[in-house]
Scaffold this active site. Sequence first.
Site, PDB file in Angstrom:
ATOM      1  N   GLY A  15       0.745  -1.186  -0.020  1.00  0.00           N
ATOM      2  CA  GLY A  15       0.135  -0.107   0.019  1.00  0.00           C
ATOM      3  C   GLY A  15       0.872   1.340  -0.010  1.00  0.00           C
ATOM      4  O   GLY A  15       1.722   1.269   0.682  1.00  0.00           O
ATOM      5  N   VAL A  28      17.572   8.787  -3.899  1.00  0.00           N
ATOM      6  CA  VAL A  28      17.960   9.141  -5.107  1.00  0.00           C
ATOM      7  C   VAL A  28      19.403  10.121  -4.870  1.00  0.00           C
ATOM      8  O   VAL A  28      20.509  10.012  -5.517  1.00  0.00           O
ATOM      9  CB  VAL A  28      17.292   9.677  -6.018  1.00  0.00           C
ATOM     10  CG1 VAL A  28      17.575  10.366  -7.317  1.00  0.00           C
ATOM     11  CG2 VAL A  28      16.080   8.633  -6.477  1.00  0.00           C
ATOM     12  N   ARG A  76       0.706  -4.695  -5.659  1.00  0.00           N
ATOM     13  CA  ARG A  76       0.907  -6.049  -4.974  1.00  0.00           C
ATOM     14  C   ARG A  76       1.260  -7.313  -5.959  1.00  0.00           C
ATOM     15  O   ARG A  76       0.672  -6.986  -7.245  1.00  0.00           O
ATOM     16  CB  ARG A  76      -0.462  -6.613  -4.016  1.00  0.00           C
ATOM     17  CG  ARG A  76      -1.163  -5.209  -3.487  1.00  0.00           C
ATOM     18  CD  ARG A  76      -1.141  -5.549  -1.746  1.00  0.00           C
ATOM     19  NE  ARG A  76      -2.072  -4.508  -1.212  1.00  0.00           N
ATOM     20  CZ  ARG A  76      -1.757  -3.937  -0.088  1.00  0.00           C
ATOM     21  NH1 ARG A  76      -0.544  -4.165   0.503  1.00  0.00           N
ATOM     22  NH2 ARG A  76      -2.441  -2.984   0.448  1.00  0.00           N
ATOM     23  N   ASP A 107       5.746  -5.103   5.822  1.00  0.00           N
ATOM     24  CA  ASP A 107       6.686  -6.405   6.274  1.00  0.00           C
ATOM     25  C   ASP A 107       6.472  -7.394   5.059  1.00  0.00           C
ATOM     26  O   ASP A 107       7.183  -8.160   4.967  1.00  0.00           O
ATOM     27  CB  ASP A 107       6.349  -6.916   7.483  1.00  0.00           C
ATOM     28  CG  ASP A 107       4.779  -7.039   7.760  1.00  0.00           C
ATOM     29  OD1 ASP A 107       4.094  -6.911   6.799  1.00  0.00           O
ATOM     30  OD2 ASP A 107       4.419  -7.349   8.959  1.00  0.00           O
ATOM     31  N   THR A 129       4.411   2.361   5.689  1.00  0.00           N
ATOM     32  CA  THR A 129       3.069   1.831   5.735  1.00  0.00           C
ATOM     33  C   THR A 129       2.365   2.847   6.646  1.00  0.00           C
ATOM     34  O   THR A 129       2.988   3.109   7.741  1.00  0.00           O
ATOM     35  CB  THR A 129       2.893   0.199   6.200  1.00  0.00           C
ATOM     36  OG1 THR A 129       1.460   0.029   6.719  1.00  0.00           O
ATOM     37  CG2 THR A 129       3.864   0.014   7.323  1.00  0.00           C
ATOM     38  N   ASP A 131       0.119   1.756   8.475  1.00  0.00           N
ATOM     39  CA  ASP A 131      -0.499   0.864   9.625  1.00  0.00           C
ATOM     40  C   ASP A 131       0.419   0.764  10.929  1.00  0.00           C
ATOM     41  O   ASP A 131      -0.184   0.276  12.037  1.00  0.00           O
ATOM     42  CB  ASP A 131      -0.747  -0.683   9.255  1.00  0.00           C
ATOM     43  CG  ASP A 131      -1.407  -0.631   7.915  1.00  0.00           C
ATOM     44  OD1 ASP A 131      -2.407   0.409   7.556  1.00  0.00           O
ATOM     45  OD2 ASP A 131      -1.526  -1.830   7.321  1.00  0.00           O
ATOM     46  N   ASP A 133       2.581  -1.293  11.506  1.00  0.00           N
ATOM     47  CA  ASP A 133       2.629  -2.686  12.098  1.00  0.00           C
ATOM     48  C   ASP A 133       3.979  -3.357  11.788  1.00  0.00           C
ATOM     49  O   ASP A 133       4.004  -4.328  11.668  1.00  0.00           O
ATOM     50  CB  ASP A 133       1.197  -3.423  11.600  1.00  0.00           C
ATOM     51  CG  ASP A 133       1.395  -3.232   9.779  1.00  0.00           C
ATOM     52  OD1 ASP A 133       2.151  -2.718   9.352  1.00  0.00           O
ATOM     53  OD2 ASP A 133       0.605  -4.161   9.556  1.00  0.00           O
ATOM     54  N   ARG A 175      -5.396  -2.512   8.607  1.00  0.00           N
ATOM     55  CA  ARG A 175      -5.250  -4.075   8.445  1.00  0.00           C
ATOM     56  C   ARG A 175      -5.381  -4.657   9.779  1.00  0.00           C
ATOM     57  O   ARG A 175      -6.600  -4.574  10.369  1.00  0.00           O
ATOM     58  CB  ARG A 175      -4.037  -4.342   7.802  1.00  0.00           C
ATOM     59  CG  ARG A 175      -3.992  -5.639   6.709  1.00  0.00           C
ATOM     60  CD  ARG A 175      -2.888  -6.239   6.510  1.00  0.00           C
ATOM     61  NE  ARG A 175      -2.113  -5.274   5.704  1.00  0.00           N
ATOM     62  CZ  ARG A 175      -1.422  -5.556   4.424  1.00  0.00           C
ATOM     63  NH1 ARG A 175      -1.554  -6.729   3.918  1.00  0.00           N
ATOM     64  NH2 ARG A 175      -0.719  -4.650   3.881  1.00  0.00           N
TER      65      ARG A 175
HETATM   66  P1  ADP Z   1       3.207  -4.567   2.758  1.00  0.00           P
HETATM   67  O1  ADP Z   1       4.394  -4.600   2.073  1.00  0.00           O
HETATM   68  O2  ADP Z   1       2.447  -3.259   2.763  1.00  0.00           O
HETATM   69  O3  ADP Z   1       3.221  -5.378   3.981  1.00  0.00           O
HETATM   70  P2  ADP Z   1       1.706  -6.753   1.069  1.00  0.00           P
HETATM   71  O4  ADP Z   1       1.919  -7.820   2.473  1.00  0.00           O
HETATM   72  O5  ADP Z   1       0.776  -6.611   0.187  1.00  0.00           O
HETATM   73  O6  ADP Z   1       2.238  -5.171   1.710  1.00  0.00           O
HETATM   74  O7  ADP Z   1       3.203  -7.127   0.542  1.00  0.00           O
HETATM   75  C1  ADP Z   1       3.482  -6.247  -0.563  1.00  0.00           C
HETATM   76  C2  ADP Z   1       4.129  -7.280  -1.888  1.00  0.00           C
HETATM   77  O8  ADP Z   1       5.339  -7.917  -1.356  1.00  0.00           O
HETATM   78  C3  ADP Z   1       3.400  -8.304  -2.020  1.00  0.00           C
HETATM   79  O9  ADP Z   1       2.406  -8.012  -2.942  1.00  0.00           O
HETATM   80  C4  ADP Z   1       4.469  -9.378  -2.777  1.00  0.00           C
HETATM   81  O10 ADP Z   1       4.801  -8.865  -3.902  1.00  0.00           O
HETATM   82  C5  ADP Z   1       5.516  -9.468  -1.800  1.00  0.00           C
HETATM   83  N1  ADP Z   1       5.501 -10.171  -0.554  1.00  0.00           N
HETATM   84  C6  ADP Z   1       4.670 -10.552   0.288  1.00  0.00           C
HETATM   85  N2  ADP Z   1       4.978 -11.417   1.098  1.00  0.00           N
HETATM   86  C7  ADP Z   1       5.918 -12.031   0.421  1.00  0.00           C
HETATM   87  C8  ADP Z   1       6.705 -13.130   0.801  1.00  0.00           C
HETATM   88  N3  ADP Z   1       6.397 -14.043   1.720  1.00  0.00           N
HETATM   89  N4  ADP Z   1       7.733 -13.682   0.103  1.00  0.00           N
HETATM   90  C9  ADP Z   1       8.032 -12.628  -1.094  1.00  0.00           C
HETATM   91  N5  ADP Z   1       7.397 -11.660  -1.276  1.00  0.00           N
HETATM   92  C10 ADP Z   1       6.238 -11.167  -0.414  1.00  0.00           C
HETATM   93  O1  F6P Z   2      -1.395  -1.379   4.563  1.00  0.00           O
HETATM   94  C1  F6P Z   2      -1.793  -0.265   4.224  1.00  0.00           C
HETATM   95  C2  F6P Z   2      -3.632  -0.564   3.866  1.00  0.00           C
HETATM   96  O2  F6P Z   2      -4.134   0.814   3.673  1.00  0.00           O
HETATM   97  C3  F6P Z   2      -4.139  -1.100   5.256  1.00  0.00           C
HETATM   98  O3  F6P Z   2      -4.544  -0.355   6.308  1.00  0.00           O
HETATM   99  C4  F6P Z   2      -5.345  -1.808   4.426  1.00  0.00           C
HETATM  100  O4  F6P Z   2      -5.854  -2.879   4.938  1.00  0.00           O
HETATM  101  C5  F6P Z   2      -4.735  -2.381   3.096  1.00  0.00           C
HETATM  102  O5  F6P Z   2      -3.809  -1.443   3.057  1.00  0.00           O
HETATM  103  C6  F6P Z   2      -5.809  -1.967   1.972  1.00  0.00           C
HETATM  104  O6  F6P Z   2      -5.193  -2.494   0.785  1.00  0.00           O
HETATM  105  P1  F6P Z   2      -5.494  -2.351  -0.823  1.00  0.00           P
HETATM  106  O7  F6P Z   2      -5.128  -1.060  -1.073  1.00  0.00           O
HETATM  107  O8  F6P Z   2      -4.971  -3.548  -1.259  1.00  0.00           O
HETATM  108  O9  F6P Z   2      -7.206  -2.414  -0.740  1.00  0.00           O
END
Ligand code: ADP
Ligand code: F6P
Length: 332
Positions: A15, A28, A76, A107, A129, A131, A133, A175
């Site tokens: 996000g 950069v 994502r 994460d 993020t 969040d 978190d 989240r």
């Molecule tokens: P955030 O980085 O905010 O936690 P996501 O959990 O959606 O958001 O993760 C972002 C992207 O990171 C995912 O769409 C994927 O491309 C990559 N990712 C997430 N989990 C894994 C994993 N276990 N191994 C490798 N890449 C991952």
């Molecule tokens: O991680 C940021 C966040 O905005 C969360 O608070 C929420 O659960 C999620 O992303 C929403 O994700 P998406 O943009 O995929 O709907």
Amino acid sequence: MAEKIKTIAVLTSGGDAPGMNAAIRAVVRKALNNGVAVKGIKKGYMGLLNEEIVDMNATSVSDTIQRGGTILGTARCPEFKEDAVQQKAADICKKHGIDGLVVIGGDGSYRGAQALAAHGINTIGIPGTIDLDISCTDYTIGFDTAVNTAMQAIDKVRDTSSSHERCSIIEVMGRNAGYIALWCGVANGAEDILLPEKYDFNEQVLVNNIIANRKIGKTHHLIINAEGIGHSTSMARRIEAATGIETRATILGYMQRGGSPTCKDRYYASIMGAYAADILLEGKTNRCVCYRKGEFMDMDIDEALAMEKTIDPYQFEVSRLLSRNENTDKSK
Ligand code: ADP
Ligand code: F6P
């Protein structure tokens, strides 16, 4: 500076979060200042796989620090969890001469960075993020802007709630984490704050609280509900039926992720971006930048991902005490 690093890249993933542009700008400009070329990867890991890679110079990041969102775009990319896909991404980095990569995200994005490091690409994570978190850091890019945006919106809902003597359930993002709800709950003076980490789903407690507050003359009743609990609309219906008090649900949604970043988000993101470029150029890999106990530092990503984060018990206790004015005064 390790001699072999000639080119690094930066991407944003997951996000978006206000302040990501400040971090990109700092990566950069700090890398360029160290004599290293920089590439921008569009749309996170998806863009890397599609080779959406552009050269960046000092002016590519001009006029961006005040802008919300991310100039690189984000996405994502669920398939990035697969080893073969990670190998392909590492090969693409090598093909483009990318010796090191800065990943700005949550994460999930760190797990992608960890995987690329295992495939021979030096990676550094920056916590991006709204969040808050990520366990290893007290600060994540975007949280400050998001809570300020939400707080201002909730103040507005409170005005109309008071005029109509209604109960309002306001759902905030986060989240599975309750940090946005906790901070807004306290900052907006909410009567009830529902956190996924703590909520026991006992709506009768909320009903009793609303009725008790009405008896002591409160004209509004604000319930801040975290996204991780959700179901605000049906909760409002049930509460209205049980209390006889008009109850409305407002889901703040994506407005919390947008907007011009606060000073704190611009400043911290800038320091973290510069820090990430520096440690990448020192030859570090599989590390993430953190802000802990008042200091910027870096940590091993494996260690960071193994950590757990919990709502601080003292802060939670204070949030509960301040929201219940019938319980506050024990002086008599
Ligand atoms: P955030 O980085 O905010 O936690 P996501 O959990 O959606 O958001 O993760 C972002 C992207 O990171 C995912 O769409 C994927 O491309 C990559 N990712 C997430 N989990 C894994 C994993 N276990 N191994 C490798 N890449 C991952
Ligand atoms: O991680 C940021 C966040 O905005 C969360 O608070 C929420 O659960 C999620 O992303 C929403 O994700 P998406 O943009 O995929 O709907």
